[in-house]
Design a protein around this motif. Sequence first.
Motif, mmCIF file in Angstrom:
data_model
loop_
_atom_site.group_PDB
_atom_site.id
_atom_site.type_symbol
_atom_site.label_atom_id
_atom_site.label_comp_id
_atom_site.label_asym_id
_atom_site.label_seq_id
_atom_site.Cartn_x
_atom_site.Cartn_y
_atom_site.Cartn_z
ATOM 1 N N LEU A 163 1.632 -0.557 13.447
ATOM 2 C CA LEU A 163 0.937 0.491 14.400
ATOM 3 C C LEU A 163 0.508 1.629 13.721
ATOM 4 C CD1 LEU A 163 4.116 0.930 16.987
ATOM 5 C CD2 LEU A 163 1.894 -0.336 17.443
ATOM 6 N N ILE A 164 1.222 2.249 12.416
ATOM 7 C CA ILE A 164 0.768 3.252 11.584
ATOM 8 C C ILE A 164 -0.635 3.128 11.197
ATOM 9 C CG2 ILE A 164 1.213 4.796 9.573
ATOM 10 C CD1 ILE A 164 4.230 4.268 10.489
ATOM 11 N N MET A 165 -0.836 2.150 10.413
ATOM 12 C CA MET A 165 -2.134 1.939 9.473
ATOM 13 C C MET A 165 -3.441 1.820 10.619
ATOM 14 S SD MET A 165 -1.363 2.472 6.682
ATOM 15 C CE MET A 165 -2.806 2.079 5.870
ATOM 16 N N PRO A 166 -3.227 1.048 11.734
ATOM 17 C CA PRO A 166 -4.499 1.075 12.527
ATOM 18 C C PRO A 166 -4.608 2.612 13.467
ATOM 19 C CG PRO A 166 -3.132 -0.858 12.962
ATOM 20 C CD PRO A 166 -2.280 0.082 12.048
ATOM 21 N N LEU A 167 -3.653 3.306 13.462
ATOM 22 C CA LEU A 167 -3.982 4.580 14.044
ATOM 23 C C LEU A 167 -4.530 5.561 13.076
ATOM 24 C CD1 LEU A 167 -0.595 5.117 16.199
ATOM 25 C CD2 LEU A 167 -2.845 4.737 16.982
ATOM 26 N N VAL A 168 -4.074 5.345 11.713
ATOM 27 C CA VAL A 168 -4.213 6.348 10.583
ATOM 28 C C VAL A 168 -5.875 6.115 10.553
ATOM 29 C CG1 VAL A 168 -4.207 6.911 8.456
ATOM 30 C CG2 VAL A 168 -2.247 6.813 9.691
ATOM 31 N N PHE A 169 -6.105 4.640 10.394
ATOM 32 C CA PHE A 169 -7.482 4.240 10.177
ATOM 33 C C PHE A 169 -8.530 4.732 11.148
ATOM 34 C CE2 PHE A 169 -10.810 0.846 11.493
ATOM 35 C CZ PHE A 169 -11.437 0.706 10.339
ATOM 36 N N ASN A 170 -7.881 4.761 12.607
ATOM 37 C CA ASN A 170 -8.752 5.298 13.616
ATOM 38 C C ASN A 170 -9.050 6.646 13.502
ATOM 39 O OD1 ASN A 170 -9.809 3.793 15.939
ATOM 40 N ND2 ASN A 170 -8.017 3.603 16.925
ATOM 41 N N LEU A 171 -8.015 7.420 13.258
ATOM 42 C CA LEU A 171 -8.396 8.898 13.154
ATOM 43 C C LEU A 171 -9.169 9.323 11.988
ATOM 44 C CD1 LEU A 171 -7.192 11.919 13.886
ATOM 45 C CD2 LEU A 171 -5.315 11.515 12.292
ATOM 46 N N ILE A 172 -9.168 8.618 10.880
ATOM 47 C CA ILE A 172 -10.117 8.744 9.736
ATOM 48 C C ILE A 172 -11.501 8.528 10.170
ATOM 49 C CG2 ILE A 172 -10.631 8.285 7.439
ATOM 50 C CD1 ILE A 172 -7.580 7.853 6.944
ATOM 51 N N GLU A 173 -11.429 7.311 10.833
ATOM 52 C CA GLU A 173 -12.903 6.692 11.178
ATOM 53 C C GLU A 173 -13.505 7.955 12.033
ATOM 54 O OE1 GLU A 173 -14.815 2.682 12.568
ATOM 55 O OE2 GLU A 173 -13.057 3.098 13.368
ATOM 56 N N ARG A 174 -13.041 8.478 13.220
ATOM 57 C CA ARG A 174 -13.151 9.348 14.220
ATOM 58 C C ARG A 174 -13.647 10.749 13.629
ATOM 59 N NH1 ARG A 174 -8.872 8.483 19.034
ATOM 60 N NH2 ARG A 174 -9.641 6.345 19.729
ATOM 61 N N ILE A 175 -13.023 11.057 12.556
ATOM 62 C CA ILE A 175 -13.322 12.387 11.539
ATOM 63 C C ILE A 175 -14.983 12.291 11.286
ATOM 64 C CG2 ILE A 175 -12.799 13.741 9.757
ATOM 65 C CD1 ILE A 175 -9.689 13.126 10.394
ATOM 66 N N GLY A 176 -15.072 10.997 10.830
ATOM 67 C CA GLY A 176 -16.518 10.616 10.510
ATOM 68 C C GLY A 176 -16.993 9.720 9.373
ATOM 69 N N ALA A 177 -15.581 9.050 8.842
ATOM 70 C CA ALA A 177 -15.636 8.136 7.760
ATOM 71 C C ALA A 177 -16.230 6.753 8.268
ATOM 72 C CB ALA A 177 -14.465 7.875 7.212
ATOM 73 N N THR A 178 -16.938 6.043 7.471
ATOM 74 C CA THR A 178 -17.128 4.731 7.963
ATOM 75 C C THR A 178 -15.893 3.727 7.960
ATOM 76 O OG1 THR A 178 -17.722 3.956 5.685
ATOM 77 C CG2 THR A 178 -19.444 5.076 7.012
ATOM 78 N N GLN A 179 -16.253 2.686 8.461
ATOM 79 C CA GLN A 179 -14.996 1.720 8.462
ATOM 80 C C GLN A 179 -14.491 1.508 6.918
ATOM 81 O OE1 GLN A 179 -16.155 -1.967 10.570
ATOM 82 N NE2 GLN A 179 -14.567 -1.269 12.267
ATOM 83 N N PHE A 180 -15.456 1.209 5.893
ATOM 84 C CA PHE A 180 -15.215 0.776 4.721
ATOM 85 C C PHE A 180 -14.661 1.675 3.849
ATOM 86 C CE2 PHE A 180 -18.200 -3.031 4.823
ATOM 87 C CZ PHE A 180 -17.518 -3.658 5.919
ATOM 88 N N THR A 181 -14.618 2.935 4.287
ATOM 89 C CA THR A 181 -14.195 4.233 3.418
ATOM 90 C C THR A 181 -12.868 4.481 4.302
ATOM 91 O OG1 THR A 181 -16.456 5.044 3.025
ATOM 92 C CG2 THR A 181 -14.547 6.513 2.960
ATOM 93 N N ALA A 182 -12.780 4.487 5.633
ATOM 94 C CA ALA A 182 -11.613 4.742 6.439
ATOM 95 C C ALA A 182 -10.303 3.903 5.903
ATOM 96 C CB ALA A 182 -11.951 4.697 8.034
ATOM 97 N N TRP A 183 -10.460 2.700 5.587
ATOM 98 C CA TRP A 183 -9.163 2.048 5.377
ATOM 99 C C TRP A 183 -8.709 2.353 4.128
ATOM 100 C CZ3 TRP A 183 -8.530 -0.878 1.233
ATOM 101 C CH2 TRP A 183 -9.513 -1.584 0.396
ATOM 102 N N ARG A 184 -9.816 2.727 3.029
ATOM 103 C CA ARG A 184 -9.127 3.320 1.767
ATOM 104 C C ARG A 184 -8.618 4.423 1.806
ATOM 105 N NH1 ARG A 184 -12.018 0.254 -2.108
ATOM 106 N NH2 ARG A 184 -13.788 -1.205 -1.381
ATOM 107 N N ILE A 185 -8.960 5.390 2.478
ATOM 108 C CA ILE A 185 -8.485 6.803 2.737
ATOM 109 C C ILE A 185 -6.950 6.610 3.353
ATOM 110 C CG2 ILE A 185 -8.439 8.973 3.732
ATOM 111 C CD1 ILE A 185 -11.526 8.707 3.533
ATOM 112 N N ALA A 186 -6.748 5.620 4.376
ATOM 113 C CA ALA A 186 -5.648 5.563 4.978
ATOM 114 C C ALA A 186 -4.447 5.150 4.027
ATOM 115 C CB ALA A 186 -5.618 4.396 6.038
ATOM 116 N N PHE A 187 -4.631 4.385 2.703
ATOM 117 C CA PHE A 187 -3.693 4.125 2.183
ATOM 118 C C PHE A 187 -3.049 5.351 1.251
ATOM 119 C CE2 PHE A 187 -4.935 -0.001 2.697
ATOM 120 C CZ PHE A 187 -3.955 -0.908 2.651
ATOM 121 N N PHE A 188 -3.568 6.503 1.289
ATOM 122 C CA PHE A 188 -3.066 7.628 0.702
ATOM 123 C C PHE A 188 -1.565 8.186 1.569
ATOM 124 C CE2 PHE A 188 -6.973 7.763 -1.545
ATOM 125 C CZ PHE A 188 -6.544 8.317 -2.553
ATOM 126 N N VAL A 189 -1.711 8.010 2.787
ATOM 127 C CA VAL A 189 -0.555 8.115 3.765
ATOM 128 C C VAL A 189 0.740 7.441 3.445
ATOM 129 C CG1 VAL A 189 0.326 8.227 6.102
ATOM 130 C CG2 VAL A 189 -1.977 8.714 5.676
#
Length: 441
Positions: A180-206
């Motif tokens: 649940l956590i990773m798709p939600l974090v991915f969603n949030l980062i993508e909505r902020i403006g990151a592309t998909q292929f950038t969003a999944w990378r940023i998500a791993f910092f959580v």
Amino acid sequence: MEVSNGAEETYQKKFALPVDSEHKSTEFRLFSVAAPHMRAFHLSWISFFACFVSSFAAPPLLPVIRDNLGLTATDIGNAGIAAVSGAVFARIAMGTACDLFGPRLASAALTLLTAPAVYCTAIANSPTSFLLVRFFTGFSLATFVSTQFWMSSLFSSKVVGTANGVAGGWGNLGGGATQLIMPLVFNLIERIGATQFTAWRIAFFVPGLFQTLSAYGIFFLGQDLPDGNYSQLHKSGDKHKDSFKKVLYHAVTNYRGWILALTYGYCFGVELTIDNIIAQYFYDRFNVRLHTAGIIAASFGIANLFSRPGGGILSDIVANRYGMRGRLWTLWIVQTLGGVFCILLGKVGSLGVSVAVMLIFSVFVQAACGLTFGVAPFVSRRSLGFISGMTGGGGNVGAVLTQDQGFHTASLKFSENSRNERGKRVQPAPTPTLATPNAYV
């Protein structure tokens, strides 16, 4: 007699919970944070939860990651095996470290040392680098051994099954929560403006940050034993410092430890395999959205909230009436039922029935894990850590074998074929579908 009663009264006043002659707590108070018993409980399960989230942060995002890195079914299978294979030897080493240096230092060190691998997932740029970060992150799963060792060192035989079951179960919640956590974090980062292929990378910092903070919490707030840390007790002479050779000998020559390792391999080992493949399985087989697949997959791991603790509690209950024989028979029955529902999960073909069978299966397979560690603390007092490590390592061996034989190449080709079929089906459609980037969430 008066002296004895006075001494008992003295050490009872020293602790917030009632204790036995070894100062182990005879009660398990879930909502207490009293030091050292319940504080260690909460620190241990939170740290193990964080490590589980980190180790299984990738599977919920695999549909995106595989497109970014060009992963094949073989690459995904190899990475999944790598994520659980590293912990095989790490768990045995962790058990030895607990015997020699104490669970606090052993757990904090491993949690902190594996955190960089989680951060480095963000810079993976090839199948090989993705496999390596999953391999080194998986080492953190060895914190399970320190969790079980710690609980066995702080809680008496009356409640040790409960303490082990709840700590292990709540830690294992990370395998479901990350779905649940990773798709939600991915969603949030993508909505902020990151592309998909950038969003999944940023998500791993959580998960990386969560794991780092939990390591510091254990180091600064935890305590090895009711009367202090290993280093202090060794210096004062209150605890004998054992040798590695003796610890090793008494563990490997105990056939009961090997039986528990095999048993755990086919309850927890199967659970790890399901954590690795279940989101992708529902995504590809039933054509659900990534977020929906994550919710379904999360329900499997979240069952640990009550199923593994239930196994530990059940182990204590039957032991009060039937002793060790009761613990063993209950483990055998529950594990057998888990196997039956595991087979059924692979046979059913509709989404609703698959989810229902998966939930029933999750209860039994996770309860069997709790029941296993209702037995482990009684196998060897001298080599408790090594036996716990052998048993935990058996779980990872079971995961490696299960994933290699059932979900490595041939079975995962289904996901590639399914993905190709998705693309074929949606090509004529002018509106967004599951083949388009936005449909992943």
